[in-house]
Motif scaffolding. Structure first.
Motif, short mmCIF file in Angstrom:
data_model
loop_
_atom_site.label_atom_id
_atom_site.label_comp_id
_atom_site.label_asym_id
_atom_site.label_seq_id
_atom_site.Cartn_x
_atom_site.Cartn_y
_atom_site.Cartn_z
N GLU A 180 -10.97 -3.80 -10.72
CA GLU A 180 -9.85 -3.18 -9.91
C GLU A 180 -8.83 -3.12 -10.26
O GLU A 180 -8.29 -3.66 -11.04
CB GLU A 180 -10.46 -4.52 -9.27
CG GLU A 180 -11.90 -4.63 -7.83
CD GLU A 180 -11.58 -5.58 -7.19
OE1 GLU A 180 -10.49 -6.31 -7.60
OE2 GLU A 180 -12.85 -6.02 -6.58
N ALA A 181 -7.47 -2.20 -9.55
CA ALA A 181 -6.22 -1.71 -9.46
C ALA A 181 -5.23 -3.05 -9.68
O ALA A 181 -5.10 -3.34 -10.69
CB ALA A 181 -5.74 -1.44 -8.82
N GLY A 182 -5.93 -3.87 -9.44
CA GLY A 182 -4.87 -5.71 -9.53
C GLY A 182 -5.49 -6.03 -10.47
O GLY A 182 -3.92 -6.31 -11.42
N SER A 225 -9.12 3.85 -9.01
CA SER A 225 -8.69 2.87 -9.08
C SER A 225 -8.41 2.41 -7.94
O SER A 225 -8.64 1.73 -7.13
CB SER A 225 -8.35 1.18 -10.32
OG SER A 225 -7.39 1.97 -10.23
N LEU A 226 -7.52 3.04 -7.50
CA LEU A 226 -6.65 3.63 -6.10
C LEU A 226 -6.23 4.70 -6.22
O LEU A 226 -6.08 5.82 -6.90
CB LEU A 226 -5.22 2.62 -6.20
CG LEU A 226 -4.90 1.26 -6.29
CD1 LEU A 226 -3.75 0.75 -6.31
CD2 LEU A 226 -5.42 0.83 -4.67
N ALA A 281 -10.33 2.13 -2.25
CA ALA A 281 -10.19 1.30 -3.11
C ALA A 281 -11.10 1.13 -3.29
O ALA A 281 -12.26 1.00 -2.80
CB ALA A 281 -8.93 0.05 -3.26
N ARG A 328 -8.41 -5.72 -0.96
CA ARG A 328 -7.03 -6.58 -1.72
C ARG A 328 -6.34 -4.98 -2.22
O ARG A 328 -4.94 -5.59 -2.26
CB ARG A 328 -8.06 -7.49 -3.08
CG ARG A 328 -5.99 -8.46 -2.80
CD ARG A 328 -7.00 -9.91 -3.73
NE ARG A 328 -7.05 -10.72 -2.62
CZ ARG A 328 -7.69 -11.77 -3.02
NH1 ARG A 328 -8.72 -11.30 -4.53
NH2 ARG A 328 -8.16 -12.78 -2.21
N ASP A 329 -6.90 -4.35 -3.32
CA ASP A 329 -6.56 -3.57 -3.59
C ASP A 329 -5.98 -2.57 -2.54
O ASP A 329 -5.05 -2.18 -2.98
CB ASP A 329 -7.50 -2.52 -4.68
CG ASP A 329 -7.12 -3.04 -5.96
OD1 ASP A 329 -6.51 -3.66 -6.46
OD2 ASP A 329 -8.43 -2.60 -7.00
N ARG A 349 -2.85 -3.57 -1.65
CA ARG A 349 -1.11 -3.48 -2.92
C ARG A 349 -0.82 -1.76 -2.22
O ARG A 349 0.66 -1.86 -2.69
CB ARG A 349 -2.33 -2.94 -3.97
CG ARG A 349 -0.91 -2.87 -5.46
CD ARG A 349 -1.56 -3.35 -6.60
NE ARG A 349 -2.31 -4.70 -6.79
CZ ARG A 349 -1.36 -5.47 -6.79
NH1 ARG A 349 -0.23 -5.73 -7.64
NH2 ARG A 349 -1.71 -6.64 -7.19
#
Length: 465
Positions: A7-9, A165-166, A215, A219-220, A223
């Motif tokens: 994930e991006a985070g 990822s995003l 995403a 959560r991503d 962001r």
């Protein structure tokens, strides 16, 4: 370590801790694109590898300067990225290089994103099937013979296949939601005006389309939404940005209304409603209360309002191009129908929209979210233009099979598409969580709770298996 599925985070935290470098992430990203994009055609106008590695090296040498610092991203090919082509999928604009970033792109660049190219889209974003005469067809990563949806189809496929990822997208009629559902990822149409569009032409009246995030986790999406959102002083509409910094999984006690097939008014292919109800049982397992809801508004009135306002908006945008003779038939139809409208007919359509917004507001006195599927059909063959019928019911327009996305779009309500799992043929489908205007953060919390209970995007498509 395969980092392209993270994930991006996670990736951004690893970059900040110097556990990986931006150069390592860029190299892994380009390798993933080289391995899978040829079969899927999600990323277009990919930039030179040497230049991208130089930009990644510069990100490594600089202090963290934003929420997306060092993250490779590609922008939907309806938006301008300075120095990159913006074709909009049309031969009229093929090869034309943008001189500057659009507003939301500039915000992503300021947050540290490294733009690697563009993501494919239908011509002018019209139709929920990503193909055009400039870049060709984008294919579903779970079955390359099938459509990936659209118009943010390239973005959804790139996410599912680990190429990004995003991703950003845009949504007038489900363009962030349908491809997310068909590619087993997440897509969010924010409350209208939370993410401003580029301030060109009319900025007062055409309140239908919005940019938003995609995403592999809610959560991503939060962001990226936090980066894209915020009023623009050059535009008359806008709303405060909610706190998106701490999206916690929270579904216990939530009240969810299931709208299903709108009381039998909308046709669905077999299995879609059953799979959607299975997804709703996940929410029940998390402590939410799910109840069926009777149709709260006339299907006929919603559709009349929608097609009128869509004709008006599309025609206003594309009328100058009509005489080129190079618009696809669906675009010509939208423009010509829009040119026939009277001001009074547009007003009547807006009155219907206002009535639906008020009716929805009453529903949200009882429910925290309303739920619908993301599409009425499974991903169809990629060589089709659009489905002509559903269960024997003929589709009278090129987008009638997407009627299920109209309620959120027409009222400008936030909607999060979450994966619902897979049908008997192994094809993905999603559901929409629709909230009251301004409840974007709450919807993301509901979606994050569901995500952590299901982890559907970790079921990787065949191209990565």
């Amino acid at each position: 370590m395969d980092i392209t599925g993270r994930e991006a985070g996670d990736l951004l935290a690893m970059l900040e801790r110097r556990e990986i470098s931006a150069q390592e992430l860029m190299r892994a990203t380009l390798e993933r694109i080289a391995a899978s994009n040829g079969a899927l055609n999600a990323i277009v106008d990919l930039r030179d590898e040497e230049v991208l590695m130089q930009e990644a090296r510069a990100a490594d040498d600089a202090p963290m300067r934003g929420a997306l610092h060092g993250l490779p991203m590609a922008v939907k090919d309806l938006a301008n990225v300075g120095g990159l082509p913006t074709s909009q999928g049309s031969p009229l604009f093929a090869g034309q290089v943008a001189q500057a970033d659009d507003l939301h792109v500039a915000r992503m660049r300021a947050a540290g994103a490294i733009f690697i190219g563009k993501t494919n889209t239908p011509e002018f974003g019209l139709g929920s099937h990503t193909f055009n005469p400039v870049h060709g067809v984008t294919r579903n990563p779970y079955n390359a013979a099938r459509s990936c949806g659209g118009s943010s189809g390239g973005a959804a496929v790139a996410l599912a296949a680990g190429m990004l990822s995003l991703a950003d997208g845009s949504d007038m009629m489900g363009s962030l939601r349908n491809p997310a559902g068909w590619c087993n990822v997440y897509g969010m149409r924010p409350s209208w005006s939370l993410v401003p569009s580029e301030p060109r032409a009319d900025t007062f009246l055409h309140q239908l389309s919005t940019n938003g995030p995609m995403a592999r986790s809610p959560r991503d999406m939060a962001r990226l939404l936090a980066v894209m959102a915020g009023p623009d002083p050059r535009q008359p509409h806008g709303m405060p940005v909610p706190d998106l910094s701490d999206i916690r999984p929270e579904a216990k006690g939530a009240r969810i209304g299931w709208l299903g097939d709108w009381g039998g008014d909308w046709p669905f292919e077999a299995g879609i409603l059953d799979l959607s109800e299975e997804a709703l049982r996940v929410f029940e397992g998390l402590g939410a209360r799910v109840e069926p809801v009777k149709p709260p508004f006339s299907r006929v009135a919603l559709w009349q309002s929608w097609v009128t306002l869509r004709h008006w908006a599309v025609s206003a945008n594309l009328s100058p191009l009509l005489e080129s003779g190079r618009l696809k038939p669906e675009a010509i139809w939208e423009v010509e129908e829009g040119q026939r409208l009277s001001a009074l007919k547009v007003h009547k359509a807006s009155v219907i929209r206002s009535g639906w917004f008020a009716a929805a507001a009453r529903l949200f006195e009882t429910y925290d979210a309303l739920v619908l599927p993301t599409a009425q059909v499974w991903p169809f063959p990629a060589d089709w233009t659009y489905p002509k019928e559903i269960n024997g019911q003929q589709m009278d327009t090129y987008h009638r099979w997407m009627e299920v996305v109209v309620p959120a779009s027409l009222a400008g309500l936030p909607a999060v598409a979450v994966p619902a799992g897979f049908g008997a043929g192994g094809l993905p489908m999603g559901i929409q969580l629709i909230g009251r205007r301004g409840d974007d953060a709450r919807l993301l919390e509901l979606a994050q709770a569901y995500h952590e209970a299901t982890l559907w995007p970790t079921k990787r498509p065949p191209v990565l298996s």
